[in-house]
Design an enzyme around this catalytic site. Structure first.
Site, PDB file in Angstrom:
ATOM      1  N   HIS A  95      98.110 106.405  62.768  1.00  0.00           N
ATOM      2  CA  HIS A  95      97.670 104.986  62.246  1.00  0.00           C
ATOM      3  C   HIS A  95      96.935 105.520  60.938  1.00  0.00           C
ATOM      4  O   HIS A  95      95.925 106.585  61.138  1.00  0.00           O
ATOM      5  CB  HIS A  95      96.979 104.062  63.005  1.00  0.00           C
ATOM      6  CG  HIS A  95      96.533 102.787  62.448  1.00  0.00           C
ATOM      7  ND1 HIS A  95      97.366 101.752  61.888  1.00  0.00           N
ATOM      8  CD2 HIS A  95      95.405 102.706  61.684  1.00  0.00           C
ATOM      9  CE1 HIS A  95      96.717 101.034  61.345  1.00  0.00           C
ATOM     10  NE2 HIS A  95      95.558 101.482  60.900  1.00  0.00           N
ATOM     11  N   ASP A 174      92.453  89.737  66.550  1.00  0.00           N
ATOM     12  CA  ASP A 174      92.331  90.377  65.313  1.00  0.00           C
ATOM     13  C   ASP A 174      93.121  89.743  64.223  1.00  0.00           C
ATOM     14  O   ASP A 174      92.571  89.964  62.935  1.00  0.00           O
ATOM     15  CB  ASP A 174      92.762  91.822  65.500  1.00  0.00           C
ATOM     16  CG  ASP A 174      92.803  92.650  64.317  1.00  0.00           C
ATOM     17  OD1 ASP A 174      91.679  92.816  63.595  1.00  0.00           O
ATOM     18  OD2 ASP A 174      93.668  93.103  63.799  1.00  0.00           O
ATOM     19  N   ARG A 181      88.186  88.129  57.520  1.00  0.00           N
ATOM     20  CA  ARG A 181      87.398  89.124  56.812  1.00  0.00           C
ATOM     21  C   ARG A 181      87.768  89.372  55.407  1.00  0.00           C
ATOM     22  O   ARG A 181      86.883  89.435  54.523  1.00  0.00           O
ATOM     23  CB  ARG A 181      87.475  90.373  57.507  1.00  0.00           C
ATOM     24  CG  ARG A 181      86.488  90.427  59.092  1.00  0.00           C
ATOM     25  CD  ARG A 181      86.862  91.680  59.808  1.00  0.00           C
ATOM     26  NE  ARG A 181      86.818  92.854  59.281  1.00  0.00           N
ATOM     27  CZ  ARG A 181      87.819  93.936  59.515  1.00  0.00           C
ATOM     28  NH1 ARG A 181      88.639  93.909  60.151  1.00  0.00           N
ATOM     29  NH2 ARG A 181      87.473  95.032  58.570  1.00  0.00           N
ATOM     30  N   SER A 196      89.204  96.319  65.041  1.00  0.00           N
ATOM     31  CA  SER A 196      90.656  95.910  64.602  1.00  0.00           C
ATOM     32  C   SER A 196      91.764  96.906  64.798  1.00  0.00           C
ATOM     33  O   SER A 196      92.842  96.384  65.408  1.00  0.00           O
ATOM     34  CB  SER A 196      90.443  95.390  62.896  1.00  0.00           C
ATOM     35  OG  SER A 196      91.854  95.144  62.621  1.00  0.00           O
ATOM     36  N   LYS A 200      94.799  96.657  68.285  1.00  0.00           N
ATOM     37  CA  LYS A 200      96.206  96.975  68.239  1.00  0.00           C
ATOM     38  C   LYS A 200      96.767  97.910  68.766  1.00  0.00           C
ATOM     39  O   LYS A 200      97.897  97.808  69.444  1.00  0.00           O
ATOM     40  CB  LYS A 200      96.487  96.481  66.745  1.00  0.00           C
ATOM     41  CG  LYS A 200      96.263  95.108  66.288  1.00  0.00           C
ATOM     42  CD  LYS A 200      96.433  94.955  64.659  1.00  0.00           C
ATOM     43  CE  LYS A 200      95.352  95.903  63.950  1.00  0.00           C
ATOM     44  NZ  LYS A 200      95.204  95.449  62.424  1.00  0.00           N
TER      45      LYS A 200
END
Ligand code: URA
Length: 440
Positions: A95, A174, A181, A196, A200
């Protein structure tokens, strides 16, 4: 008004206003309070106005490691948790916290899959100046981002890799919180970013995870020390949840590679898969692949060889075809281009990532609001990188768009973002591409 039990409704365990007071006054929330808050927000009992106040209190006052872990676990519990246990092979994922020209997932996924480790790359769409992997891949005619869980599992088993949209069932709290946000100025907060991303990734069920945590002008967090803290927080969250996790801290002061957009980033990724392409893309792809494979237990592998001998390219073609795409189809090309040329001889000493990302976005490559369409052919192609010698009249970069009316605002955004200096002047790259590694 949300936040108070009305007559006849079940009595709630806590009151949102009390929790906001606690965080506003720098107190610590308990596990039970965080569990309740996330659950009550997901089911709509706590409203956006109260959660906005809470996220701002967290943004300003931070959270303890225990609170961040509780928040992450509560967001995971808001939805489904996937498992690849029945796959019969290890899984590993990557990620990135997002940057300009960051197309690394495209060559990385097939490269890692070559070595028999499955790569479930659940990805998102771009918002603002950072591009989204799914937007880039949708430049390929026929390619499909939305797969059912069964299709995803079957592709991982049969082909070994998949890049697809994360289903709305994963950490739905999220999804709601991130949208809030985004419109309340509370994105750039370490506890909120860490929970966040990791909610996931842990819910996705990968066995190993490598985080590419960016710092610099084109990243969420500009400062390397803040990025290091984010990396440490996320690595600890992953390891606590039983996911083998590490992170690389990588420089996002300069765009990655030469292409910023969608179709042009796919073209560049295919060059890398063919053993060519820009050196920085290859360097980061290889470093992340080694890290992902090592976490999955494969250390004795020659990653570069798989780029050079066509195995990574063959895997790419297989993955694209499996999702309905035609790897041989022509990619979209913009109707109009505008090239900027060097106005003197010298050395390119500056090329600031954020303004070039904004230019690509203004050309139509990105979206301003969730759900907007993107123009796959729009973007920026750089012809020189910082440190390159240039001569007067040489092309420096080309803007592409379908509507020429987009060029002036894109040019405005890069005004002052690049500079030609003299031999011996400092080249402003902000240091090496890979600055550090965090993890066990
Ligand atoms: N990416 C995410 O998924 N969440 C954040 O908060 C920031 C980047």
């Amino acid at each position: 008004m949300s936040g108070g039990a009305s007559a006849g409704s079940p009595v709630e365990d806590f009151d949102a206003v009390d929790l906001i007071h606690t965080k506003r006054d720098r107190g610590e929330l308990s596990t039970a309070q965080i569990d309740w808050l996330v659950d009550a927000y997901t089911r709509g009992y706590v409203g956006d106005e109260q959660m906005a106040a809470m996220t701002m209190a967290i943004f300003l006052n931070g959270m303890s490691r225990t609170e961040i872990r509780d928040l992450t676990m509560a967001m995971i519990a808001s939805g489904e948790r996937m498992s690849f246990d029945g796959l019969g092979k290890p899984t590993t994922d990557k990620h990135s916290t997002g940057g300009v020209g960051d197309k690394i997932t495209l060559p990385l996924m097939p490269l890692v899959a070559v070595f028999g480790v499955a790569v479930p790359q659940l990805s998102g769409r771009g918002l603002g100046h950072t591009g989204g992997t799914l937007d880039k891949l949708e430049s390929i005619p026929g390619w499909r981002a939305n797969l059912s869980n069964e299709e995803m599992f079957a592709q991982l088993r049969d082909v070994g890799g998949v890049i697809c949209a994360a289903g709305s069932g994963l950490a739905p709290a999220d999804g709601k919180l991130y949208s809030l946000r985004d419109i309340t100025g509370t994105v750039e907060s370490i506890p909120l970013i860490a929970s966040s991303i990791m909610s996931k990734k842990i819910a996705e069920g990968t066995g190993a995870l490598v985080l590419d945590v960016k710092f610099g002008s084109g990243a969420f967090l500009k400062d390397i020390e803040e990025s290091r803290e984010l990396a440490r927080t996320m690595v600890a969250l992953g390891q606590d949840a039983g996911v083998a996790t590490s992170a690389l801290l990588t420089n996002m002061n300069v765009p990655l590679g030469l292409a910023i957009g969608n179709a042009n980033e796919v073209r560049e990724s295919v060059e890398v898969l063919g053993g060519g392409g820009p050196a920085d893309i290859t360097e980061l792809t290889v470093a992340l692949a080694r890290e992902m494979l090592a976490l999955a237990g494969k250390t004795d592998v020659d990653v570069e060889a798989a780029l050079q001998d066509g195995r990574a390219m063959d895997k790419w073609r297989e993955v694209i075809r499996a999702q309905g795409g035609d790897p041989d189809a022509a990619l979209p090309v913009a109707k109009e281009t505008h090239t900027v040329y060097a106005d003197r001889d010298g050395v390119l000493v500056q090329q600031d990532a954020l303004p070039f990302g904004i230019a690509a976005w203004r050309l139509g490559a990105g979206r301003a609001r969730k759900g907007d369409p993107v123009q796959h052919s729009a973007g920026v192609d750089l012809h020189a990188k910082p440190g390159d010698t240039v001569t007067k009249g040489q092309p420096l970069f080309t803007l592409s768009a379908d509507e020429p009316a987009r060029f002036p605002r894109a040019l405005e955004s890069v005004d002052g973002a690049w500079r030609i200096g003299d031999e011996g002047d400092e080249v402003l790259t902000g240091g090496p591409l890979i600055a550090d590694r965090v993890g066990g």
